[in-house]
Write an enzyme that holds these catalytic residues in place. Sequence first.
Site, PDB file in Angstrom:
ATOM      1  N   GLU A 159      -4.310   6.934  -5.710  1.00  0.00           N
ATOM      2  CA  GLU A 159      -4.286   6.176  -6.970  1.00  0.00           C
ATOM      3  C   GLU A 159      -5.409   6.629  -7.887  1.00  0.00           C
ATOM      4  O   GLU A 159      -6.559   6.676  -7.453  1.00  0.00           O
ATOM      5  CB  GLU A 159      -4.407   4.680  -6.668  1.00  0.00           C
ATOM      6  CG  GLU A 159      -3.199   4.172  -5.889  1.00  0.00           C
ATOM      7  CD  GLU A 159      -3.218   2.671  -5.628  1.00  0.00           C
ATOM      8  OE1 GLU A 159      -4.265   2.024  -5.833  1.00  0.00           O
ATOM      9  OE2 GLU A 159      -2.181   2.148  -5.222  1.00  0.00           O
ATOM     10  N   ARG A 192       0.847  -1.189   0.000  1.00  0.00           N
ATOM     11  CA  ARG A 192       0.000   0.000   0.000  1.00  0.00           C
ATOM     12  C   ARG A 192       0.885   1.243   0.000  1.00  0.00           C
ATOM     13  O   ARG A 192       1.870   1.318   0.739  1.00  0.00           O
ATOM     14  CB  ARG A 192      -0.905   0.028   1.245  1.00  0.00           C
ATOM     15  CG  ARG A 192      -2.060  -0.969   1.197  1.00  0.00           C
ATOM     16  CD  ARG A 192      -3.102  -0.595   0.131  1.00  0.00           C
ATOM     17  NE  ARG A 192      -4.245  -1.490   0.110  1.00  0.00           N
ATOM     18  CZ  ARG A 192      -4.359  -2.595  -0.625  1.00  0.00           C
ATOM     19  NH1 ARG A 192      -3.360  -2.947  -1.433  1.00  0.00           N
ATOM     20  NH2 ARG A 192      -5.444  -3.326  -0.585  1.00  0.00           N
ATOM     21  N   HIS A 240      -1.039  -0.714  -9.776  1.00  0.00           N
ATOM     22  CA  HIS A 240      -1.704  -1.617  -8.812  1.00  0.00           C
ATOM     23  C   HIS A 240      -2.228  -2.879  -9.521  1.00  0.00           C
ATOM     24  O   HIS A 240      -3.412  -3.216  -9.418  1.00  0.00           O
ATOM     25  CB  HIS A 240      -2.852  -0.890  -8.099  1.00  0.00           C
ATOM     26  CG  HIS A 240      -3.097  -1.436  -6.715  1.00  0.00           C
ATOM     27  ND1 HIS A 240      -3.210  -0.646  -5.594  1.00  0.00           N
ATOM     28  CD2 HIS A 240      -3.245  -2.711  -6.277  1.00  0.00           C
ATOM     29  CE1 HIS A 240      -3.433  -1.396  -4.529  1.00  0.00           C
ATOM     30  NE2 HIS A 240      -3.454  -2.668  -4.910  1.00  0.00           N
TER      31      HIS A 240
HETATM   32  N1  LIG Z   1      -0.386  -4.956  -5.239  1.00  0.00           N
HETATM   33  C1  LIG Z   1      -1.508  -5.629  -5.138  1.00  0.00           C
HETATM   34  O1  LIG Z   1      -2.263  -5.728  -6.087  1.00  0.00           O
HETATM   35  C2  LIG Z   1      -1.838  -6.311  -3.847  1.00  0.00           C
HETATM   36  C3  LIG Z   1      -2.618  -7.463  -3.900  1.00  0.00           C
HETATM   37  C4  LIG Z   1      -2.871  -8.137  -2.721  1.00  0.00           C
HETATM   38  C5  LIG Z   1      -2.399  -7.641  -1.512  1.00  0.00           C
HETATM   39  N2  LIG Z   1      -1.674  -6.498  -1.498  1.00  0.00           N
HETATM   40  C6  LIG Z   1      -1.149  -5.972  -0.226  1.00  0.00           C
HETATM   41  O2  LIG Z   1      -0.302  -6.946   0.350  1.00  0.00           O
HETATM   42  C7  LIG Z   1      -0.579  -7.018   1.736  1.00  0.00           C
HETATM   43  C8  LIG Z   1      -0.176  -8.388   2.267  1.00  0.00           C
HETATM   44  O3  LIG Z   1      -1.028  -9.378   1.710  1.00  0.00           O
HETATM   45  P1  LIG Z   1      -0.981 -10.886   2.266  1.00  0.00           P
HETATM   46  O4  LIG Z   1      -1.927 -11.659   1.435  1.00  0.00           O
HETATM   47  O5  LIG Z   1       0.414 -11.338   2.403  1.00  0.00           O
HETATM   48  O6  LIG Z   1      -1.616 -10.657   3.715  1.00  0.00           O
HETATM   49  P2  LIG Z   1      -1.340 -11.519   5.027  1.00  0.00           P
HETATM   50  O7  LIG Z   1      -2.393 -11.099   5.989  1.00  0.00           O
HETATM   51  O8  LIG Z   1      -1.211 -12.959   4.684  1.00  0.00           O
HETATM   52  O9  LIG Z   1       0.080 -11.007   5.542  1.00  0.00           O
HETATM   53  C9  LIG Z   1       0.305  -9.717   6.052  1.00  0.00           C
HETATM   54  C10 LIG Z   1       1.399  -9.837   7.082  1.00  0.00           C
HETATM   55  O10 LIG Z   1       1.739  -8.523   7.529  1.00  0.00           O
HETATM   56  C11 LIG Z   1       2.036  -8.622   8.909  1.00  0.00           C
HETATM   57  N3  LIG Z   1       1.973  -7.322   9.526  1.00  0.00           N
HETATM   58  C12 LIG Z   1       0.878  -6.640   9.949  1.00  0.00           C
HETATM   59  N4  LIG Z   1       1.245  -5.462  10.469  1.00  0.00           N
HETATM   60  C13 LIG Z   1       2.609  -5.401  10.380  1.00  0.00           C
HETATM   61  C14 LIG Z   1       3.580  -4.434  10.741  1.00  0.00           C
HETATM   62  N5  LIG Z   1       3.232  -3.275  11.308  1.00  0.00           N
HETATM   63  N6  LIG Z   1       4.862  -4.693  10.474  1.00  0.00           N
HETATM   64  C15 LIG Z   1       5.241  -5.849   9.883  1.00  0.00           C
HETATM   65  N7  LIG Z   1       4.368  -6.823   9.534  1.00  0.00           N
HETATM   66  C16 LIG Z   1       3.068  -6.583   9.768  1.00  0.00           C
HETATM   67  C17 LIG Z   1       1.010  -9.609   9.442  1.00  0.00           C
HETATM   68  O11 LIG Z   1       1.448 -10.177  10.674  1.00  0.00           O
HETATM   69  C18 LIG Z   1       0.961 -10.632   8.327  1.00  0.00           C
HETATM   70  O12 LIG Z   1       1.853 -11.715   8.561  1.00  0.00           O
HETATM   71  C19 LIG Z   1      -2.084  -6.723   1.820  1.00  0.00           C
HETATM   72  O13 LIG Z   1      -2.471  -6.264   3.092  1.00  0.00           O
HETATM   73  C20 LIG Z   1      -2.261  -5.673   0.764  1.00  0.00           C
HETATM   74  O14 LIG Z   1      -2.027  -4.398   1.322  1.00  0.00           O
HETATM   75  C21 LIG Z   1      -1.371  -5.839  -2.636  1.00  0.00           C
END
Ligand SMILES: NC(=O)c1ccc[n+]([C@@H]2O[C@H](COP(=O)([O-])OP(=O)(O)OC[C@H]3O[C@@H](n4cnc5c(N)ncnc54)[C@H](O)[C@@H]3O)[C@@H](O)[C@H]2O)c1
Length: 318
Positions: free
Chosen positions: A262, A233, A281
């Site tokens: 965005e 994000r 994105h």
């Molecule tokens: N670019 C894209 O199109 C796209 C697509 C999907 C997800 N995303 C982003 O990727 C992120 C991660 O997705 P995911 O499927 O791996 O989610 P997930 O929930 O499996 O993993 C997120 C991880 O972040 C950790 N976390 C939370 N707060 C934290 C902090 N302050 N510091 C460090 N770690 C922290 C959590 O413990 C968790 O292990 C989503 O939240 C989203 O923002 C982007």
Amino acid sequence: MMRAVVLTPSFGRHSDAPDRLAEDLGLTLERRTEGHPKSAADVVAAIGDAPAVIVGLDEISADVLAACPNLRVVAKHGVGVDNIDLGAAAAAGVSVVNTPGANAGAVADLTLGLILMGARRIREAEDSLRAGRWEVFLGTELSGKQLGILGFGRIGRAVADRARAFGMRICAYDPFVPAEVIEQAGARPADLDTVVATSDVLSLHLPGGDGVLLGAAQIDAMPRGAALVNAARGGLVDEHALAAALTTGRLAFAALDAFEVEPPPADHPLLGAPNLIATPHVGAFSDVANATMGTMVVEDVVRVLDGREPAHPVRPAR
Ligand SMILES: NC(=O)c1ccc[n+]([C@@H]2O[C@H](COP(=O)([O-])OP(=O)(O)OC[C@H]3O[C@@H](n4cnc5c(N)ncnc54)[C@H](O)[C@@H]3O)[C@@H](O)[C@H]2O)c1
């Protein structure tokens, strides 16, 4: 009759599996995808009296939830739920569901693509060739370099798996994942400052919505010549500090698939900064992820409307 309003144009865009499943399960879909992502007022108008909504980055605020009393489930076609007021949804008795893991492979593939593009200067080389020149560009090899992963969830681990195949050493910061789980996944757990200060490539894979994680001080603490990748994000990174670090040449490159606003305004300092790789994105946009996200939201919408527990509920943090 079960019905759901679809606000995201991504739903079923690259696969007819979600629409077929909805038909099989007796869920009628009403697509209102124009002007995505919708503001709160447009979301309210689009939902009307529907009991279910399938959203992308549309704003699901407390006001939206208050204005849609028939709503029983908000289904996020994706993972990040920072556009949904989880506390207000819980208070209103509205279920929130998402599609954990469905797009992990897609985002991880893009992340490695971005890293390779920057490390081997692929775009510069192609631009040069297309401009009629035949030049060489010295790149960096990934083998032996350290990849720092911030957020070691589904995507972070999928990135680690892929990066290991390129010979990278993995270091990870995630305060919510036990150190032994990080170690079992082949990464070295470390605190935020250590990961930031020692990684050749730093890649963000945590949720947004809680403010900036990498401010000017953290960006300054990255090693000279390091690279930053953000496919999570935009709000997690101080974009002005990042633009400055690219402009001075402190960082070799940055690759972003997410921006604080965005699309970013055309005069955004990052877009004019050198060595910026930017994509709109698109991390989750793969054939497999699109089919999986769509079928997962259909299944969970039907579960909730049927009075059953959803398979992938999202609840507010304690
Ligand atoms: N670019 C894209 O199109 C796209 C697509 C999907 C997800 N995303 C982003 O990727 C992120 C991660 O997705 P995911 O499927 O791996 O989610 P997930 O929930 O499996 O993993 C997120 C991880 O972040 C950790 N976390 C939370 N707060 C934290 C902090 N302050 N510091 C460090 N770690 C922290 C959590 O413990 C968790 O292990 C989503 O939240 C989203 O923002 C982007």
